[in-house]
Design an enzyme around this catalytic site. Structure first.
Site, PDB file in Angstrom:
ATOM      1  CG  HIS A   1      -9.959  53.553  40.128  1.00 42.07           C
ATOM      2  ND1 HIS A   1     -11.013  52.886  40.716  1.00 42.07           N
ATOM      3  CD2 HIS A   1     -10.256  53.615  38.794  1.00 42.07           C
ATOM      4  CE1 HIS A   1     -11.908  52.576  39.778  1.00 42.07           C
ATOM      5  NE2 HIS A   1     -11.480  52.998  38.608  1.00 42.07           N
TER       6      HIS A   1
ATOM      7  CE  LYS B   1     -12.433  56.809  40.124  1.00 39.29           C
ATOM      8  NZ  LYS B   1     -12.726  57.374  38.797  1.00 39.29           N
TER       9      LYS B   1
END
Lengths: 250, 250, 250, 250
Positions: free
Chosen positions: B136, B140
Site C-alpha cells: 500500500h 496507510k
C-alpha cells in the site's frame, strides 16, 4: 584460437565443485586439468599445470589453498564462504609479494543476483521508498537471506550518500512483524514457499511510478557463468578482487 | 427494457458516496432519485420513491439508517464499516418482521478483492504453504491491511478444515519481523511503497509448483461495479446478506 | 486405517510413469503392485490385483489399455494425451457395460494449472478485458501452449455466456504479432525464456483494478498430487470423468 | 542556500505543462517566473528573466522555441515529441554559436522508464534470451509502445555488440502473433488491459535463472522528477544532451 586456460578445481566432489568441473569441461576455451577434494594431494593442481584454481571448499581450508595458489603463481577464483575483513587483508598481504597473481573472492557467483543488487543500488536515490522481498524454499534456516540483507544494506548506503532521510511510513498500528525486518532502515520481508528455490524482488516507489527488480534463481547451474567469467578474467586482474560485480563492467 | 431501479444514496457527499452517485447515474438500468448527507432530511429518500438505498455514511448513524430503510420497505446496500456480530444480529432481528426486504452489508465492494480471497480459500488445501503480501501507499496507518488479515484468516480456516497442520518452516535464525506477522499461522507481509495504491498477492506453494493470486486496486472507482451488483441483486435476496461474495455465484 | 489401494502403473519406465511409481510408492494409503511398460505382459497388472491403473503410455496403445482395464473391472487414471471427442465417446460406450468402473482422462494433472483455468473462467465475466501470457523454456515447439489456448477458450466461453461483447481495443497501428495470437477473441502471448520451465499468467482488467492469476510449474513432480488425487477418488466416481477439475470440488 | 533557478514554462496550459508548472512551483530551489501557451507573447519568458525554459508544446512550434531560447541565452529542457536526427542536427548547429547554452531533448522524462531501459541494456549480454512485455490501457492506439520498441532496440544492440547470435527459439508450430512482434530479433508483446495505465516488463533468461525488470507508471506526475532534474542540471551541461539517461550518472 588461443590456447585454452588450464583450470584446477578444489572441492571437486562437492555440489558446487561438481558443477564447476562440468562447466569448465564444457567450455571450449578452458581445460579441466585437475580435480581435487579432501584427502587428495593438493600439489597435483600445480603438477597438472593449472593456471587458474577454482575453490569451492570449506572456510577451514580455503586460506591454506589460497596461500598455496599464490606461492605457486596460480590465479584463484574463490567461492568458499566465510571471508571476513581480516581474511581479505591477509590475502592482500600475501599478494603484495606476488604482484602478477590475481585472486577473486566472491560471495555470490550468480550474475543475476549481482546485477539485481547493482541495479537496486543505482536506482535507490531516485525513489522515495525501497523494500526487499525474498522468497525461498521452506528448508532455509536463516531469514532474511544473506543476499537480501546485503541488497538492503546497499540500498541504505545509496540513500545515505544521496542525502535522503528515512523512508516515509505512516504506520501507527501494526501486528508484530508485519512491516518486516529493518536492515539499516530498509524493510526486508522473507517468505518461505514450497516449490520455490531462491527469488528476490526489490520494490522501489516514487510518486506515480514504481520500479521492481526481480531475480529468480532455479538451479545451482546458474552460478557457473559467473565462475567461468571469473576464470577467464582473473589473469588480467592482479591483486585481490572482491565480488563478481567488479568483472561485469557495469 | 424494464423500469429502472430507483436508488437513493446516503452519505452522498463523501468520497465513496460521490462515486456511488456517479455510478448509479451512469447506469441505464438504475435511476438516482435521492442524494442525502448529514444535515439532509432522511425521509426525502422515501419520498422520492427509492427502492434501494446505498449507505456510505458512518458507524454512528448507519444502524439508524438501516432501521429506517427496513421500516420503509426499502432494500439496503451498506458499505459503511464497523459491523460487529452484534450489529448484524440486530439487523437480522429487524428483518424478521419485514420478510420481503433485503439488506446487504459488505466490508469490501471490490470484486477483485473478493475474488482473490475466495480463490485463495479454494486453493489453500491443495498447497503446502501459503503466505500473503500486501503493498500500500506509505500513508496507510495499519499494517497489515484488513483485507490481508481477512485473507489470511480464510486460508487458515481452509487449511484447518482440510486437516492440514502448520506450514513447514525451517527458519532457525531470523531477524525480528523477517517472517512477517503471524495471522492464525499464516505469514502476512506489509510493504509501504510510494506510488502504489492497494495491492495484494497470495503466494501458494507445493512441491514443484506455485500459484499466485494478485489483486491491484488503483482507484476507488473499482468498488462501483460491486456496489451496482448489490443494488441490482438485493431485491431478489430478502433477509441479511453479509459480504459481496454471496452475490458472485462462485 | 483402511487397506491401501492397489495400484498398477502402465508406462512405468517413461518420465511421467517413473514419477507416478515413485509417488504411489511413497503414499501410505496406496500400494504399488505392478509396473508395466512396452514389452511387458499387460495381464500382470490384473494378476497383481490392481484396483486402479495409472496410464502414462502412448496414444497408440492407450485405448487398448483402457479397454483392458474396463474388461477386468479395474478403474483407470489416464494421463496419456491424444484424446478426441470420438475416443471419449468410445470409452463411454465401453463403460456402459461396466457401470461400477470409473475412468478419469485428464490432459493436465497439474492442480495449479487446473485451478488457474477454473479461477480465470469464474472471474472472466467480472472484467472488461482478459489476456493470457505463457512463458516456457526455448525448447518448446508449439506456441501458445495447449494450456494457454485452453485457458483462453474457457475465458471466451465465460464471456459469451455472460453476454459480453468483444474486449475493448483501440489499437490502430500495430507491428505484426504485437497483440499476440487471437484465440476466440482472447489475446494470448507466448514468451520463450531460457531458465524458465512452464509458467502462465492470466491478466484480467476492469476500471480501476486488475486481477492476475499466475501459475509457475517448475518440475514434473508437481503433477503427482493430481495423479494421486485421481487414484484415490476414481473408485467413487463410476463412468467417465474428463479433466481433473471435476475432482477438485471447486 | 543559493538563489532559486528562474524557470519559464512553454505549453503551460497543456496536460504536461500544467504538471510542470505545479512541480516547479513546489520546488524550493526553483522559481516559476513565466507561464506561456499558444497565443501568449513568447518574449515574456525572456522579460521575466527565465534562466531555464521548459517546453511541452507541439512539434510545429518547438523548433522556433528552441531557436528563441538559444538566441536569448536561456537553457532549454524539451519534452515535446517529434525529434528526428535532422532536427537534432539543426539544434546542434544553433548551439555551436552559443557555447554556454545547454539544451536537453528527452523523449521520456520518466526516470523509471529510463532506468528500466538502461538496466535492460546493461544486463542483456549476460542472458541467452530477452523479451519485452508492455501493458497499457485499452485506449492506446499503437502497439507495441514506443518505449517497448526502444527497449527492444537497445537490447538487440547490446547483444550485437557482445557478439551474441539470435535468441534460441525452437518454435515450429505457432498461431499467428503468438510470439509477439519482432523488433530487431527481440520479441515484444503488447497487452491492452482495462484498469492499467503504462507498464513494462523486460524478461531476461539464462540457464537456471531469470531477471525481470518491471516498471509501472500510474500517473503523469511521475515524469516531473525527471523534468526537475533536467532543469537543475542543464545549466552545467552546455551543448545538446539527448535523453534523460545522460543526467542520471548510471
Amino acid at each position: 584460437m588461443s590456447e585454452p586456460i588450464r583450470v584446477g578445481v578444489l572441492g571437486a566432489r562437492g555440489r558446487m565443485g561438481q558443477q564447476a568441473c562440468r562447466a569448465v569441461d564444457a567450455a571450449d576455451d578452458l581445460e579441466l586439468v585437475a580435480m581435487v577434494d579432501a584427502g587428495d594431494w593438493l600439489f597435483s593442481v600445480a603438477d597438472a599445470g593449472s593456471q587458474v584454481l577454482v575453490d569451492f571448499t570449506h572456510p577451514d581450508v580455503v586460506m591454506d589453498n589460497i596461500r598455496f595458489a599464490i606461492d605457486q603463481g596460480i590465479h584463484a577464483v574463490v567461492g568458499t564462504t566465510g571471508f571476513t575483513a581480516e581474511r581479505l587483508d591477509t590475502v592482500r598481504t600475501w599478494l603484495a609479494d606476488a604482484p602478477q597473481v590475481g585472486v577473486l573472492v566472491a560471495p555470490n557467483f550468480g550474475i543475476g543476483a549481482v546485477l539485481s543488487m547493482r541495479f537496486a543500488q543505482l536506482a535507490a536515490r531516485f525513489y522515495d521508498t525501497a523494500e526487499v522481498i525474498e522468497l525461498h524454499h521452506p528448508h532455509k534456516a536463516d531469514a532474511p537471506s544473506g543476499t537480501a540483507v546485503r541488497t538492503a544494506e546497499l540500498i541504505a548506503a545509496a540513500r545515505r550518500e544521496a542525502g535522503m532521510g528515512a523512508v516515509p511510513d505512516a504506520t501507527t498500528q501494526a501486528r508484530d512483524g508485519a512491516r518486516g525486518a529493518d536492515v539499516d532502515g530498509v524493510h526486508v520481508h522473507a517468505l518461505r514457499v514450497a516449490g520455490m528455490v531462491a527469488h528476490q524482488e526489490v520494490v522501489l516507489g516514487a510518486e506515480g511510478e514504481t520500479l521492481t527488480i526481480r531475480h529468480d534463481s532455479l538451479d545451482r547451474v546458474s552460478f557457473m557463468p559467473g565462475v567461468l567469467l571469473g576464470v577467464r578474467e582473473i589473469a588480467r586482474r592482479p591483486g585481490l578482487t572482491v565480488g563478481l560485480e567488479a568483472l561485469l563492467d557495469l
